[in-house]
Enzyme design. Sequence first.
Site, PDB file in Angstrom:
ATOM      1  N   LYS A  33       0.847  -1.205   0.000  1.00 55.81           N
ATOM      2  CA  LYS A  33       0.000   0.000   0.000  1.00 55.81           C
ATOM      3  C   LYS A  33       0.879   1.250   0.000  1.00 55.81           C
ATOM      4  O   LYS A  33       2.087   1.169   0.274  1.00 55.81           O
ATOM      5  CB  LYS A  33      -0.914  -0.023   1.224  1.00 55.81           C
ATOM      6  CG  LYS A  33      -0.170   0.023   2.560  1.00 55.81           C
ATOM      7  CD  LYS A  33      -1.099  -0.275   3.729  1.00 55.81           C
ATOM      8  CE  LYS A  33      -0.348  -0.247   5.047  1.00 55.81           C
ATOM      9  NZ  LYS A  33      -1.185  -0.747   6.165  1.00 55.81           N
ATOM     10  N   ARG A 129     -10.311   0.644  15.855  1.00 53.65           N
ATOM     11  CA  ARG A 129     -10.197   1.530  14.704  1.00 53.65           C
ATOM     12  C   ARG A 129     -11.167   1.058  13.636  1.00 53.65           C
ATOM     13  O   ARG A 129     -11.968   1.819  13.133  1.00 53.65           O
ATOM     14  CB  ARG A 129      -8.748   1.515  14.211  1.00 53.65           C
ATOM     15  CG  ARG A 129      -8.437   2.521  13.135  1.00 53.65           C
ATOM     16  CD  ARG A 129      -6.985   2.436  12.698  1.00 53.65           C
ATOM     17  NE  ARG A 129      -6.640   1.137  12.093  1.00 53.65           N
ATOM     18  CZ  ARG A 129      -5.532   0.885  11.433  1.00 53.65           C
ATOM     19  NH1 ARG A 129      -4.628   1.831  11.293  1.00 53.65           N
ATOM     20  NH2 ARG A 129      -5.303  -0.305  10.920  1.00 53.65           N
ATOM     21  N   TYR A 253      17.639  28.926   8.649  1.00 56.13           N
ATOM     22  CA  TYR A 253      16.431  29.606   9.139  1.00 56.13           C
ATOM     23  C   TYR A 253      16.381  29.614  10.664  1.00 56.13           C
ATOM     24  O   TYR A 253      16.660  28.593  11.318  1.00 56.13           O
ATOM     25  CB  TYR A 253      15.175  28.899   8.647  1.00 56.13           C
ATOM     26  CG  TYR A 253      14.817  29.179   7.206  1.00 56.13           C
ATOM     27  CD1 TYR A 253      14.482  30.462   6.787  1.00 56.13           C
ATOM     28  CD2 TYR A 253      14.782  28.141   6.274  1.00 56.13           C
ATOM     29  CE1 TYR A 253      14.132  30.703   5.470  1.00 56.13           C
ATOM     30  CE2 TYR A 253      14.429  28.374   4.952  1.00 56.13           C
ATOM     31  CZ  TYR A 253      14.103  29.663   4.554  1.00 56.13           C
ATOM     32  OH  TYR A 253      13.763  29.892   3.257  1.00 56.13           O
ATOM     33  N   MET A 301      13.360  23.709   2.628  1.00 53.12           N
ATOM     34  CA  MET A 301      12.502  22.999   1.667  1.00 53.12           C
ATOM     35  C   MET A 301      13.307  22.166   0.670  1.00 53.12           C
ATOM     36  O   MET A 301      12.982  21.011   0.402  1.00 53.12           O
ATOM     37  CB  MET A 301      11.614  23.993   0.915  1.00 53.12           C
ATOM     38  CG  MET A 301      10.569  23.312   0.040  1.00 53.12           C
ATOM     39  SD  MET A 301       9.544  24.449  -0.889  1.00 53.12           S
ATOM     40  CE  MET A 301       8.502  25.133   0.380  1.00 53.12           C
TER      41      MET A 301
END
Length: 355
Positions: A33, A129, A253, A301
């Site tokens: 999956k 679940r 950053y 990023m």
Amino acid sequence: MRPLIAHVRLDHFRHNYLLARQRHGGRALAVVKANAYGHGAVRCAQAVADIADGFAVACLEEALQLRAGGITGPILLLEGVFEAAELAEVQAHDLWLVVQSREQLEMLLAAPADKPYRVWLKMDSGMHRAGFFPADYAAAYQRLLQSGKVDAIVKMTHFARADEPGCDATDAQIAAFNAATAGLEGDVSVANSAGIMIHERAHRDWGRPGIMLYGSSPLPDGHPSAAGLKPVMRLSTRIFGVRELGVGEPVGYGASFVTTRPTRVGLMACGYADGYPRLASTGSPVLIDGANSQVIGRVSMDMMTVDLTDLPQAGVGSEVELWGDTISVNDVAAKAGTISYELLCNVKRAHFVYG
Ligand SMILES: *Cc1c(COP(=O)(O)O)cnc(C)c1O
């Protein structure tokens, strides 16, 4: 070409599949999956198509990708169907499906059945679940059976805490499952990777290994049951910039990292947009031309920075392993407060190389 490469070792995938099935005994569905946990579902499935007992995916769309890729063996939809119209596709493409709720059961009972469905009827044995409660399970089973629309029902459940050695929740789930399925005909499937690795009582007719096929252990670090698994993905990139900084200089950053010694900083092509976790910033392990070092500063990023101070030979062009054979994806995940599953699934924008 941007040098970020996800090298996928299909021979390792095959090795891990055989290991998982041998540990479990019986048969094993290769869980592919989410694009094979980020590795490429069609390529991975093709690599074991001649030996796998079948495959498991989340949903119809993923199953159709495998069929389009030439996979002809059994494919199980782990979430089942979301709307009745999908059942025609299930029939047309010979898919197996999980039935895990009253709504899914009613859909199936109301649907045309040109040929019988192969249903994996899921019990909620404690994870809370998905699945039928133990008290409702036999009734759901009997309704399916009496509908004449199924040729076989596989009894299944899923573990919430199988990856915690010594935790008795898995035994409790198995006991609840055994009690509520007693006397109901059919194969049984309960074990995920952790169940296969450390819960012998979970070894039944069908295993459902996922993460272990990709060479990552779901167990706590260093658990001996992880021996023999081979990492399938090696994520690597290259240094494409170097700068020398003095003491007290911020990097990246937010100035989250400030140099405490004269520091050589390497810039490399990989960032959170590629799936490297931003939370694994300063201190996350990397391997640079075969030598250990670490990320410094925040992951941005498209880029991130590493410490080259103790690696005078390293420079522009040096190869960096982000995870793979030496750097464990589990260790990077731990730095980010998450699990290897999430990191692997998130890899994108890299060049995928198979071999
Ligand atoms: C994803 C999944 C698995 C595989 O789990 P791993 O922990 O990756 O081995 C098995 N069974 C079900 C129902 C799943 O959803």
